[in-house]
Design a protein around this motif. Sequence first.
Motif, PDB file in Angstrom:
ATOM      1  N   HIS A  70      39.241 -16.089  23.155  1.00 11.28           N
ATOM      2  CA  HIS A  70      38.830 -14.849  23.821  1.00 11.28           C
ATOM      3  C   HIS A  70      37.654 -14.183  23.101  1.00 11.28           C
ATOM      4  N   LEU A  71      37.186 -14.795  22.012  1.00  9.50           N
ATOM      5  CA  LEU A  71      36.040 -14.283  21.251  1.00  9.50           C
ATOM      6  C   LEU A  71      34.912 -15.320  21.230  1.00  9.50           C
ATOM      7  N   PRO A  72      34.456 -15.772  22.400  1.00 11.02           N
ATOM      8  CA  PRO A  72      33.502 -16.898  22.431  1.00 11.02           C
ATOM      9  C   PRO A  72      32.195 -16.639  21.695  1.00 11.02           C
ATOM     10  N   VAL A  79      34.596 -23.517  23.430  1.00 11.22           N
ATOM     11  CA  VAL A  79      36.013 -23.838  23.503  1.00 11.22           C
ATOM     12  C   VAL A  79      36.517 -23.381  24.863  1.00 11.22           C
ATOM     13  N   LYS A  80      37.526 -24.076  25.369  1.00  2.00           N
ATOM     14  CA  LYS A  80      38.063 -23.732  26.680  1.00  2.00           C
ATOM     15  C   LYS A  80      38.844 -22.416  26.609  1.00  2.00           C
ATOM     16  N   THR A  81      38.763 -21.672  27.697  1.00  2.00           N
ATOM     17  CA  THR A  81      39.485 -20.409  27.770  1.00  2.00           C
ATOM     18  C   THR A  81      40.896 -20.638  28.287  1.00  2.00           C
ATOM     19  N   PHE A  82      41.884 -20.049  27.633  1.00  8.70           N
ATOM     20  CA  PHE A  82      43.271 -20.101  28.102  1.00  8.70           C
ATOM     21  C   PHE A  82      44.021 -18.913  27.542  1.00  8.70           C
ATOM     22  N   ASP A  83      45.173 -18.638  28.122  1.00 10.03           N
ATOM     23  CA  ASP A  83      46.004 -17.529  27.679  1.00 10.03           C
ATOM     24  C   ASP A  83      46.831 -17.980  26.472  1.00 10.03           C
ATOM     25  N   ILE A  88      51.727 -20.092  23.494  1.00 14.16           N
ATOM     26  CA  ILE A  88      52.742 -19.887  22.465  1.00 14.16           C
ATOM     27  C   ILE A  88      54.135 -19.973  23.086  1.00 14.16           C
ATOM     28  N   ALA A  89      54.308 -19.340  24.236  1.00 11.40           N
ATOM     29  CA  ALA A  89      55.607 -19.374  24.922  1.00 11.40           C
ATOM     30  C   ALA A  89      55.966 -20.790  25.357  1.00 11.40           C
ATOM     31  N   PHE A  90      54.969 -21.554  25.808  1.00 14.17           N
ATOM     32  CA  PHE A  90      55.224 -22.942  26.209  1.00 14.17           C
ATOM     33  C   PHE A  90      55.658 -23.777  25.007  1.00 14.17           C
ATOM     34  N   ILE A  91      54.961 -23.622  23.894  1.00 17.04           N
ATOM     35  CA  ILE A  91      55.318 -24.360  22.684  1.00 17.04           C
ATOM     36  C   ILE A  91      56.732 -23.995  22.246  1.00 17.04           C
ATOM     37  N   ALA A  92      57.051 -22.723  22.332  1.00 19.18           N
ATOM     38  CA  ALA A  92      58.401 -22.281  21.971  1.00 19.18           C
ATOM     39  C   ALA A  92      59.450 -22.927  22.872  1.00 19.18           C
TER      40      ALA A  92
END
Length: 264
Positions: A70-72, A79-83, A88-92
């Motif tokens: 979010h700080l391109p 780098v690709k933009t993603f939430d 983090i929630a997916f990894i969890a």
Amino acid sequence: MYVDVHSHLTHKDFAPDFEAVVQRASDAGLSAIIVNGLEPESNRRILELSKLYPIIKPALGIYPLDAINHLPDLIPFPVKTFDVDQEIAFIASQAKAGHLIAIGECGLDGHWVGPETFAAQERVFEALIDIAVSHDIPLIIHTRKLEERSMEILAAHKVTKVDFHCYGGKTKLAVDAAEKHGWYFSIPANSNRDGAFQKLLKNLPEDQVLTETDCPYLPPEKGTRNEPKNVVGTVNLWAEYKGWTPEEARAKVWQNYQRLFVKA
């Protein structure tokens, strides 16, 4: 049995001959290749590959520069933009389901970006630390120019299961961390031509040494593509330094891998 605890087989350089690369690793005696994620695309691909190839063990993570996507304007390359919070929630969720051997890679980078990004990097790093600790799985750490700060954060969270991949800090700091905290350090395949990695092999406690490639990067021969089979050279080099047979060095690395990554 040999092991590569840090690879990037999702890299585009492996697309033309992926199966041959995996077969060469198996033929060389590898029994485990931990493939590390960087962002949503690689994380999901790793999960797919781990279902298709038993030798591949999945580690999902968020690379420090991807963590600040979010700080391109502060990152020197695209780098690709993603939430990040969604990832983090997916990894969890994958850790909770028992699908992961580790969280990684993750950590801090002070080489490519400056202090104005450090707070954002640390927020993501600490969130991933919490996932690893909650589910009793190791962290595979990228830390560049911020080795001491990374260690401070890990110590504050009382993390015991850690592998520093491609560590570039002071040897004494690494040895002290290995002795005090029991943290591990994985040595890449360019150790045959890198004095700093050779120093680590000579000085780290033998129970805290692992092997990696970071492939396709850091090959034993400049200008070539690295791949998992090249951990064999690092094991042989370590054996030479320690006065062991290659078989003894290989067995020690495998024991270390089992102790850190494989739950009893």
